[in-house]
Write a protein that holds these residues in place. Sequence first.
Motif, short mmCIF file in Angstrom:
data_model
loop_
_atom_site.label_atom_id
_atom_site.label_comp_id
_atom_site.label_asym_id
_atom_site.label_seq_id
_atom_site.Cartn_x
_atom_site.Cartn_y
_atom_site.Cartn_z
N PRO A 70 0.73 -1.41 0.05
CA PRO A 70 0.00 -0.08 -0.17
C PRO A 70 1.05 1.52 -0.27
O PRO A 70 1.90 1.15 0.57
N TYR A 115 1.13 5.80 0.24
CA TYR A 115 0.55 7.06 0.16
C TYR A 115 2.15 7.94 0.39
O TYR A 115 2.88 7.94 1.78
N GLU A 137 5.11 7.46 -1.52
CA GLU A 137 6.47 6.45 -1.21
C GLU A 137 6.78 6.69 -2.46
O GLU A 137 7.48 6.14 -2.77
N VAL A 163 -1.54 -0.89 -3.97
CA VAL A 163 -2.44 0.18 -3.75
C VAL A 163 -2.23 1.39 -3.21
O VAL A 163 -1.79 2.48 -1.51
N ASP A 176 -3.80 5.27 -2.52
CA ASP A 176 -4.68 6.54 -2.44
C ASP A 176 -4.31 7.83 -2.40
O ASP A 176 -4.01 8.92 -2.22
N LYS A 180 -6.53 9.08 0.28
CA LYS A 180 -6.26 8.33 1.57
C LYS A 180 -7.18 7.92 2.37
O LYS A 180 -8.25 8.44 3.30
N GLY A 206 -6.65 4.17 4.26
CA GLY A 206 -5.93 3.34 5.73
C GLY A 206 -5.67 2.79 4.96
O GLY A 206 -5.63 2.16 4.39
N ALA A 243 6.08 -0.38 1.62
CA ALA A 243 6.45 0.13 0.27
C ALA A 243 7.89 1.24 0.68
O ALA A 243 8.18 1.64 0.21
N ASP A 244 7.89 1.34 1.90
CA ASP A 244 9.57 2.54 2.43
C ASP A 244 10.57 2.18 2.36
O ASP A 244 11.06 2.07 3.29
N ARG A 273 9.40 4.50 20.00
CA ARG A 273 9.64 4.37 19.06
C ARG A 273 9.66 2.14 19.29
O ARG A 273 8.01 1.68 19.54
N TYR A 330 -2.48 -1.14 13.00
CA TYR A 330 -1.84 -2.28 13.18
C TYR A 330 -3.20 -3.12 13.94
O TYR A 330 -2.44 -4.56 13.62
N ARG A 356 12.52 4.09 8.36
CA ARG A 356 12.49 4.37 6.86
C ARG A 356 13.72 5.68 6.34
O ARG A 356 14.32 5.92 7.70
N SER A 363 6.13 8.76 7.87
CA SER A 363 6.11 7.85 8.63
C SER A 363 4.03 8.56 8.55
O SER A 363 3.82 9.49 8.76
N LYS A 364 3.29 7.00 8.49
CA LYS A 364 2.55 7.75 8.63
C LYS A 364 1.45 7.50 9.68
O LYS A 364 -0.17 7.43 10.44
N1 LIG Z 1 -2.64 3.04 -0.22
C1 LIG Z 1 -2.31 3.30 1.30
N2 LIG Z 1 -1.10 2.77 2.29
C2 LIG Z 1 -0.80 3.81 3.19
C3 LIG Z 1 -1.53 4.18 4.31
N3 LIG Z 1 -1.04 4.89 5.15
C4 LIG Z 1 -0.33 4.05 5.92
N4 LIG Z 1 -0.06 3.14 3.81
C5 LIG Z 1 1.47 2.83 3.60
O1 LIG Z 1 1.42 1.51 4.19
C6 LIG Z 1 2.92 1.89 4.60
C7 LIG Z 1 2.84 1.52 6.18
O2 LIG Z 1 3.25 2.45 6.36
P1 LIG Z 1 3.81 3.71 7.16
O3 LIG Z 1 3.95 5.42 7.39
O4 LIG Z 1 5.49 2.88 6.66
O5 LIG Z 1 3.93 3.04 9.10
P2 LIG Z 1 5.06 3.02 9.87
O6 LIG Z 1 6.33 1.68 9.63
O7 LIG Z 1 4.25 2.19 10.69
O8 LIG Z 1 5.74 4.23 10.35
C8 LIG Z 1 3.49 2.30 3.88
O9 LIG Z 1 3.66 1.85 2.58
C9 LIG Z 1 2.83 3.77 3.77
O10 LIG Z 1 2.65 3.90 2.78
C10 LIG Z 1 -2.90 4.49 3.36
O11 LIG Z 1 -4.35 4.98 4.08
N5 LIG Z 1 -3.13 4.70 2.36
#
Ligand SMILES: Nc1nc2c(ncn2[C@@H]2O[C@H](COP(=O)(O)OP(=O)(O)O)[C@@H](O)[C@H]2O)c(=O)[nH]1
Length: 257
Positions: free
Chosen positions: A12, A14, A16, A39, A41, A69, A71, A96-97, A136, A183, A210, A215-216
């Motif tokens: 997924p 967003y 990236e 996938v 957004d 976006k 989720g 994807a990161d 974290r 999560y 990353r 981060s999202k």
């Molecule tokens: N399509 C989509 N991808 C998302 C969304 N939120 C996070 N991602 C993707 O999910 C993956 C994990 O998110 P990340 O921000 O790296 O989370 P973290 O590793 O927990 O900080 C990444 O590839 C993000 O681009 C969303 O709302 N929609």
Amino acid sequence: MIQQLKTLIITPTYNERDNIEVLLSRIHEVAPQAHVLVVDDNSPDGTGAYVKERSAEDGWVHLIERPEKQGLGTAYCRGFTWALENEYDAIIQMDADLSHDPDQIPDLLRHLSDYDLVIGSRYIQGVNVVNWPLSRLVLSWSANIYAKVITGVPVWDLTGGYKCWRREVLANLDIPSIKSEGYSFQIETTFRAYNQGYRIKESPIVFVDRTEGASKMSKGIIYEAVWMVPRLRLSQIARVFRRIWFKSKEFKGKAES
Ligand SMILES: Nc1nc2c(ncn2[C@@H]2O[C@H](COP(=O)(O)OP(=O)(O)O)[C@@H](O)[C@H]2O)c(=O)[nH]1
Ligand SMILES: [Mg+2]
């Protein structure tokens, strides 16, 4: 034999754009037989537009575009459904990161010959997380202990998002009824697989934070996991009681007739 499985890797995205190009080439290097589904957004940074171009050139790249976006959980549900419709046998999910190293893909696939769900685990052999601030790491590790104890699922990394599924497991997950997002999406899917008796393997991975993009993760995603974990367990207990109640009613009915 496992190498011959029709394999799909879902990621997924967003925002990236700085990661997706490298991710696609690294995946294709280690798993040239696999297809990749992104996938996206409607990422403002043009991730979707780039993947669209790539999918026109490379038959192994696929894209689902969503208007905004929505989720990570619903993005994966959309991807899983697409994988089932297109008859893939092995389905890998990964961020994807580049936190999830594509070099681990053959390992995950190899374990699929003996297991139904393989989890790339940060916590199975000590703690394998690089470059996270201590706060974290503590949060993630305690969240995993909390989820393990309350749900009763014997897995050390329940919140991790690097997983490899046999298609039968996904087909039996009842995807439309999954409501969690962040999560807790990871916890809920593994919880469901475990309670259906599927064989789960944790395979050690090194998770590297990353270096590009942001981060999202949000407070909302953490709170969601905090209340979702006991909710999952309670709904399971309620199901058991309901089953016992129906059985005893059935028994009473038979005894009276
Ligand atoms: N399509 C989509 N991808 C998302 C969304 N939120 C996070 N991602 C993707 O999910 C993956 C994990 O998110 P990340 O921000 O790296 O989370 P973290 O590793 O927990 O900080 C990444 O590839 C993000 O681009 C969303 O709302 N929609
Ligand atoms: Mg990340």
